[in-house]
Design a protein around this motif. Sequence first.
Motif, mmCIF file in Angstrom:
data_model
loop_
_atom_site.group_PDB
_atom_site.id
_atom_site.type_symbol
_atom_site.label_atom_id
_atom_site.label_comp_id
_atom_site.label_asym_id
_atom_site.label_seq_id
_atom_site.Cartn_x
_atom_site.Cartn_y
_atom_site.Cartn_z
ATOM 1 N N ASN A 75 3.831 5.733 3.768
ATOM 2 C CA ASN A 75 4.751 4.627 3.975
ATOM 3 C C ASN A 75 4.334 3.409 3.145
ATOM 4 N N ASN A 76 3.035 3.077 3.167
ATOM 5 C CA ASN A 76 2.554 1.920 2.412
ATOM 6 C C ASN A 76 2.719 2.112 0.908
ATOM 7 N N LEU A 77 2.466 3.322 0.426
ATOM 8 C CA LEU A 77 2.697 3.601 -0.996
ATOM 9 C C LEU A 77 4.180 3.483 -1.325
ATOM 10 N N GLY A 78 5.020 3.936 -0.407
ATOM 11 C CA GLY A 78 6.468 3.781 -0.593
ATOM 12 C C GLY A 78 6.833 2.312 -0.765
ATOM 13 N N ASN A 79 6.210 1.448 0.033
ATOM 14 C CA ASN A 79 6.453 0.009 -0.095
ATOM 15 C C ASN A 79 6.032 -0.497 -1.478
ATOM 16 N N MET A 80 4.883 -0.004 -1.946
ATOM 17 C CA MET A 80 4.389 -0.448 -3.248
ATOM 18 C C MET A 80 5.342 -0.020 -4.362
ATOM 19 N N TYR A 81 5.857 1.198 -4.285
ATOM 20 C CA TYR A 81 6.812 1.655 -5.294
ATOM 21 C C TYR A 81 8.142 0.920 -5.159
ATOM 22 N N ARG A 82 8.565 0.650 -3.947
ATOM 23 C CA ARG A 82 9.824 -0.078 -3.740
ATOM 24 C C ARG A 82 9.747 -1.483 -4.333
ATOM 25 N N ASP A 83 8.595 -2.131 -4.144
ATOM 26 C CA ASP A 83 8.442 -3.525 -4.561
ATOM 27 C C ASP A 83 7.766 -3.688 -5.920
ATOM 28 N N GLY A 84 7.292 -2.592 -6.505
ATOM 29 C CA GLY A 84 6.615 -2.676 -7.796
ATOM 30 C C GLY A 84 5.274 -3.383 -7.717
ATOM 31 N N LEU A 85 4.515 -3.141 -6.667
ATOM 32 C CA LEU A 85 3.208 -3.778 -6.479
ATOM 33 C C LEU A 85 2.102 -2.840 -6.946
ATOM 34 N N GLY A 86 1.508 -3.143 -8.098
ATOM 35 C CA GLY A 86 0.426 -2.319 -8.635
ATOM 36 C C GLY A 86 0.901 -1.062 -9.330
ATOM 37 N N VAL A 87 2.186 -0.826 -9.292
ATOM 38 C CA VAL A 87 2.805 0.333 -9.935
ATOM 39 C C VAL A 87 4.152 -0.092 -10.499
ATOM 40 N N THR A 88 4.700 0.719 -11.363
ATOM 41 C CA THR A 88 6.048 0.463 -11.860
ATOM 42 C C THR A 88 7.031 0.732 -10.724
ATOM 43 N N ARG A 89 7.942 -0.190 -10.484
ATOM 44 C CA ARG A 89 8.935 -0.014 -9.411
ATOM 45 C C ARG A 89 9.687 1.294 -9.626
ATOM 46 N N SER A 90 9.791 2.070 -8.540
ATOM 47 C CA SER A 90 10.509 3.341 -8.591
ATOM 48 C C SER A 90 11.108 3.615 -7.214
ATOM 49 N N TYR A 91 12.390 3.362 -7.082
ATOM 50 C CA TYR A 91 13.047 3.638 -5.808
ATOM 51 C C TYR A 91 13.026 5.120 -5.448
ATOM 52 N N PRO A 92 13.257 6.024 -6.412
ATOM 53 C CA PRO A 92 13.183 7.446 -6.049
ATOM 54 C C PRO A 92 11.807 7.854 -5.510
ATOM 55 N N GLU A 93 10.740 7.315 -6.099
ATOM 56 C CA GLU A 93 9.400 7.642 -5.614
ATOM 57 C C GLU A 93 9.172 7.026 -4.232
ATOM 58 N N ALA A 94 9.693 5.820 -4.011
ATOM 59 C CA ALA A 94 9.592 5.199 -2.694
ATOM 60 C C ALA A 94 10.299 6.071 -1.654
ATOM 61 N N VAL A 95 11.489 6.532 -1.979
ATOM 62 C CA VAL A 95 12.249 7.390 -1.058
ATOM 63 C C VAL A 95 11.476 8.673 -0.760
ATOM 64 N N ARG A 96 10.899 9.284 -1.791
ATOM 65 C CA ARG A 96 10.130 10.525 -1.603
ATOM 66 C C ARG A 96 8.968 10.303 -0.632
ATOM 67 N N LEU A 97 8.257 9.208 -0.820
ATOM 68 C CA LEU A 97 7.113 8.911 0.049
ATOM 69 C C LEU A 97 7.563 8.543 1.463
ATOM 70 N N TYR A 98 8.620 7.756 1.578
ATOM 71 C CA TYR A 98 9.155 7.423 2.908
ATOM 72 C C TYR A 98 9.568 8.697 3.643
ATOM 73 N N LYS A 99 10.175 9.631 2.912
ATOM 74 C CA LYS A 99 10.626 10.883 3.546
ATOM 75 C C LYS A 99 9.440 11.687 4.066
ATOM 76 N N LEU A 100 8.368 11.754 3.260
ATOM 77 C CA LEU A 100 7.167 12.462 3.716
ATOM 78 C C LEU A 100 6.634 11.841 5.009
ATOM 79 N N ALA A 101 6.574 10.522 5.048
ATOM 80 C CA ALA A 101 6.065 9.825 6.232
ATOM 81 C C ALA A 101 7.041 9.945 7.398
ATOM 82 N N ALA A 102 8.327 9.795 7.113
ATOM 83 C CA ALA A 102 9.349 9.849 8.168
ATOM 84 C C ALA A 102 9.375 11.217 8.848
ATOM 85 N N ASP A 103 9.189 12.263 8.062
ATOM 86 C CA ASP A 103 9.188 13.621 8.617
ATOM 87 C C ASP A 103 8.002 13.854 9.547
#
Length: 181
Positions: A75-103
Amino acid sequence: MKKIIYILLFILPILLISCSSSNNNEQEESNFEINSMSVNELMTKAQVLFEEKNYSEAFKYLKSLADQGDAKAQNNLGNMYRDGLGVTRSYPEAVRLYKLAADQGNTPAQYKLGVMHLQGDGVTQSYTEAAKWFTISADQGNAPAQYNLGLMYDLGDGVTQSYPEAVRLYKLAADQGNGSA
């Protein structure tokens, strides 16, 4: 002059190799530290680094945890990808990570998946899918999810419009201190 050029040609490659070797050693030491830490130590270290706004270092610790299946780290990595913190912003990667955590039942990730579907960030916009994730999160007591799901019932977006259900959800969110409700 030729001596200076020869010296530079001889010394410069040695310096470059030395610097490269030093960076590799630092990387190996960092990996050793991460691999020798417990889950709690990794999360604590990541949180401290994140609070210090050292996002690229926090990322390393969270990634190690996420790769081990830790839902909070995903979930926290998803936030980082969503907001572009320390990584290049990537909504698809944020969604992938959120889905892993949500499941795995991570309520904040379930809520954020609802937001991503509501806004169409990294996924095709879908009110139905947003309502699904807001419902899952709201049923676990997540006040922002309750409020957003209430809005969806109020407007009839992705769900059959129902003012009584909207009011019920707004009340649940308000009872938890959600100021918007």
